[in-house]
Write a protein that holds these residues in place. Sequence first.
Motif, PDB file in Angstrom:
ATOM      1  N   GLY A 107       0.821  -1.212   0.000  1.00  0.00           N
ATOM      2  CA  GLY A 107       0.000   0.000   0.000  1.00  0.00           C
ATOM      3  C   GLY A 107       0.849   1.254   0.000  1.00  0.00           C
ATOM      4  N   LEU A 108       1.963   1.223   0.739  1.00  0.00           N
ATOM      5  CA  LEU A 108       2.878   2.360   0.725  1.00  0.00           C
ATOM      6  C   LEU A 108       3.507   2.539  -0.655  1.00  0.00           C
ATOM      7  CD1 LEU A 108       4.715   2.093   4.173  1.00  0.00           C
ATOM      8  CD2 LEU A 108       3.228   3.944   3.394  1.00  0.00           C
ATOM      9  N   VAL A 109       3.922   1.432  -1.258  1.00  0.00           N
ATOM     10  CA  VAL A 109       4.520   1.508  -2.592  1.00  0.00           C
ATOM     11  C   VAL A 109       3.532   2.125  -3.587  1.00  0.00           C
ATOM     12  CG1 VAL A 109       5.323   0.142  -4.550  1.00  0.00           C
ATOM     13  CG2 VAL A 109       6.151  -0.376  -2.258  1.00  0.00           C
ATOM     14  N   THR A 110       2.280   1.701  -3.516  1.00  0.00           N
ATOM     15  CA  THR A 110       1.258   2.241  -4.421  1.00  0.00           C
ATOM     16  C   THR A 110       1.099   3.745  -4.223  1.00  0.00           C
ATOM     17  OG1 THR A 110       0.061   0.128  -4.435  1.00  0.00           O
ATOM     18  CG2 THR A 110      -1.158   2.090  -5.120  1.00  0.00           C
ATOM     19  N   GLY A 111       1.081   4.171  -2.951  1.00  0.00           N
ATOM     20  CA  GLY A 111       0.987   5.606  -2.673  1.00  0.00           C
ATOM     21  C   GLY A 111       2.217   6.360  -3.140  1.00  0.00           C
ATOM     22  N   PHE A 112       3.396   5.775  -2.933  1.00  0.00           N
ATOM     23  CA  PHE A 112       4.642   6.428  -3.359  1.00  0.00           C
ATOM     24  C   PHE A 112       4.693   6.598  -4.878  1.00  0.00           C
ATOM     25  CE2 PHE A 112       7.058   4.609   0.549  1.00  0.00           C
ATOM     26  CZ  PHE A 112       6.466   5.575   1.354  1.00  0.00           C
ATOM     27  N   LYS A 113       4.173   5.614  -5.600  1.00  0.00           N
ATOM     28  CA  LYS A 113       4.209   5.685  -7.061  1.00  0.00           C
ATOM     29  C   LYS A 113       3.469   6.913  -7.578  1.00  0.00           C
ATOM     30  CE  LYS A 113       4.683   0.821  -8.458  1.00  0.00           C
ATOM     31  NZ  LYS A 113       4.004  -0.311  -9.145  1.00  0.00           N
TER      32      LYS A 113
END
Length: 295
Positions: A107-113
């Motif tokens: 979920g963090l990776v998706t937000g960071f993208k």
Amino acid sequence: MISGLLLGEGGESMRNRRQQRYVFWLCLIALSLLATADAQIADQVPDQLRDVGVIEHLDSELPMDLVFRDENGQPVRLGDFFDGQRPVILSLNYYRCPMLCGLQLNGLVTGFKDLEWTPGQEFEVVTVSIDPLETPALAREKKQNYLKRYGRPSAGSGWHFLTGDEPDIRALADAVGFGYTLDKTTGEYAHAAVTYVVTPDGRLARYLYGIEYPAKTLRMAMVEAADGEIGTSLDQLILYCFHYDPSTRRYAPVAMNIMRVGGGGAALILVSFLAIFWIRDTRKKKNQLKRKMTA
């Protein structure tokens, strides 16, 4: 006839009082049943889950002297990741977690993208394992996996995967109010999914719950934590008009602030219009005066 009416009114009054008593007793019975149900639910919570949860310690300072190991096995202090200028996103997970930790970090990776900002530039990310048995080699493997998913190799300098010893892990967990416990039967940890946004000087600014972290929420939380040191003037304006709503886990509009901004904008437009009108009127009078003088 009058007495009959009085008796009728008295009978109706008695019926009303009787209905009120029934409602009163029904409410008492309902409250009693609810209290009993709550107590039964509390009694049914397994002992190993009683310490699992989150107690918010907003604005509390993190213990910067805690020592961990980075993904290369080098000892690092928690304070090494705080430079006084950039906010830090902190998460407590463990790398062998079969489900929840992976969902949270994805979920963090998706937000960071969806963010223009990148770890190591505008902010730092620190992920700490709560399992003292996990090794830097495992942390390095997990870091490579998430960086590959992220697709920004440069983020490697700003996203740190740490392991540590039990006393330091517990001290950090206690500081942020993160309750967790080990199920000795399965060897798995029971814990919540929460991400912490920390100020550049190491104070807890925001708790973000769940496994989804929209880019807008991350950006506004970091702008708030950094007290305007990162982001644009527009970010500051948006932050003024929105506040974090823990019930929805989103930044929600603040009506009064929006009205103030709108009122300020209207006033600015009015002043600009009057200024233009005054300049044109002054020019017109000057031209008329020149024509009279030349006539």
